[in-house]
Design an enzyme around this catalytic site. Structure first.
Site, PDB file in Angstrom:
ATOM      1  N   HIS A  43       0.816  -1.219   0.000  1.00 13.51           N
ATOM      2  CA  HIS A  43       0.000   0.000   0.000  1.00 13.51           C
ATOM      3  C   HIS A  43       0.848   1.267   0.000  1.00 13.51           C
ATOM      4  CE1 HIS A  43      -3.730  -2.241   0.597  1.00 13.51           C
ATOM      5  NE2 HIS A  43      -3.091  -2.947   1.501  1.00 13.51           N
ATOM      6  N   ASP A  44       2.163   1.113  -0.001  1.00  7.04           N
ATOM      7  CA  ASP A  44       3.062   2.270   0.054  1.00  7.04           C
ATOM      8  C   ASP A  44       3.083   2.982  -1.297  1.00  7.04           C
ATOM      9  OD1 ASP A  44       5.540   3.457   1.759  1.00  7.04           O
ATOM     10  OD2 ASP A  44       6.016   3.430  -0.371  1.00  7.04           O
ATOM     11  N   LEU A  45       2.817   4.277  -1.286  1.00  5.03           N
ATOM     12  CA  LEU A  45       2.738   5.052  -2.526  1.00  5.03           C
ATOM     13  C   LEU A  45       4.066   5.049  -3.280  1.00  5.03           C
ATOM     14  CD1 LEU A  45       0.725   6.825  -4.129  1.00  5.03           C
ATOM     15  CD2 LEU A  45       1.668   8.802  -2.944  1.00  5.03           C
TER      16      LEU A  45
END
Length: 239
Positions: A163-165
């Site tokens: 989920h890390d941009l």
């Protein structure tokens, strides 16, 4: 920040990643060597208390607020769980914490006292999955925060923050995609990187740095499939 030797073989990790992924091989060759500033002395409680303070605000503002929180401790350092439980809400609000962060900090302190949140020595013996399970039980703590603890405090080699941009945009840049991947897509793709997904993630962050903000802005969110609505049934003509 205190650093310690990596708990895994970096040469073996980069060799494995280069052999299984041509795009990653090129990125590894063209960018700076992997390095990580770890803080191996912070306990899960200390790391998460700081993480709560830093949530959703700029680093500079968070540092100021967390400095005020530490000033409330009898030692001037990170307050012990027992101290956090005794601190009154007005004092924490005056330090700059929101109501939600105060609740989260007190829940973290209570779960640490109760033994739900492990000590550093206990955490080192738990698997990634076990740590995620017990730490996300703390109010206001999500999987991403725990993953950052696993990477930057425990030096775990096989963590993929889906989920890390930065990881998602770095993937798009590295593999020439116009859209970011969906979390499930990134998770499936990352299987080839096992058991060194942490190192691969680090290089995704480096890909973002190399590309610059202009290239980053061009990457669009993950594609969402439009569900086709069923065609309306034709109305019967009444004779």
């Amino acid at each position: 920040m205190t650093t310690s030797p990596l708990p895994f073989d970096l040469a073996a990790a980069t060799k494995h990643l280069a052999e299984c992924d041509d795009c990653l091989k090129r990125l590894i060759a063209e960018t700076v060597p992997f390095q990580m500033d770890q803080d191996p002395l912070q306990s899960p409680y200390e790391a998460l208390l700081e993480a709560i303070a830093y949530q959703s605000i700029s680093g500079k503002a968070a540092a100021t607020i967390f400095g005020r929180v530490k000033a409330l401790s009898s030692t001037g350092g990170i307050p012990l769980p027992e101290e956090v439980l005794k601190l009154r809400k007005p004092a924490l609000r005056k330090a700059g914490l929101s109501g939600a962060k105060i609740v989260a900090m007190k829940d973290l302190a209570q779960k640490t006292v109760d033994g739900v949140v492990p000590t550093l020595e206990q955490a080192k013996k738990l698997s990634d999955e076990e740590l995620v399970k017990c730490l996300v039980s703390v109010r206001g703590i999500g999987a991403w925060t725990v993953e950052m603890f696993l990477i930057f405090h425990l030096g775990r080699p096989d963590v993929l923050p889906i989920h890390d941009l930065g990881v998602k945009k770095g993937w798009s840049i590295t593999y020439g995609k116009k859209h970011m991947p969906k979390p499930k897509e990134l998770l499936a793709f990352g299987e080839r990187w096992r058991p060194y997904r942490t190192v691969a993630s680090w290089y995704m962050w480096r890909a973002c740095q190399r590309a610059g903000s202009a290239a980053m802005r061009k990457i669009r969110p993950a594609k969402v499939r439009n569900r086709k609505l069923p065609k309306p049934k034709p109305k019967r003509k009444h004779l």
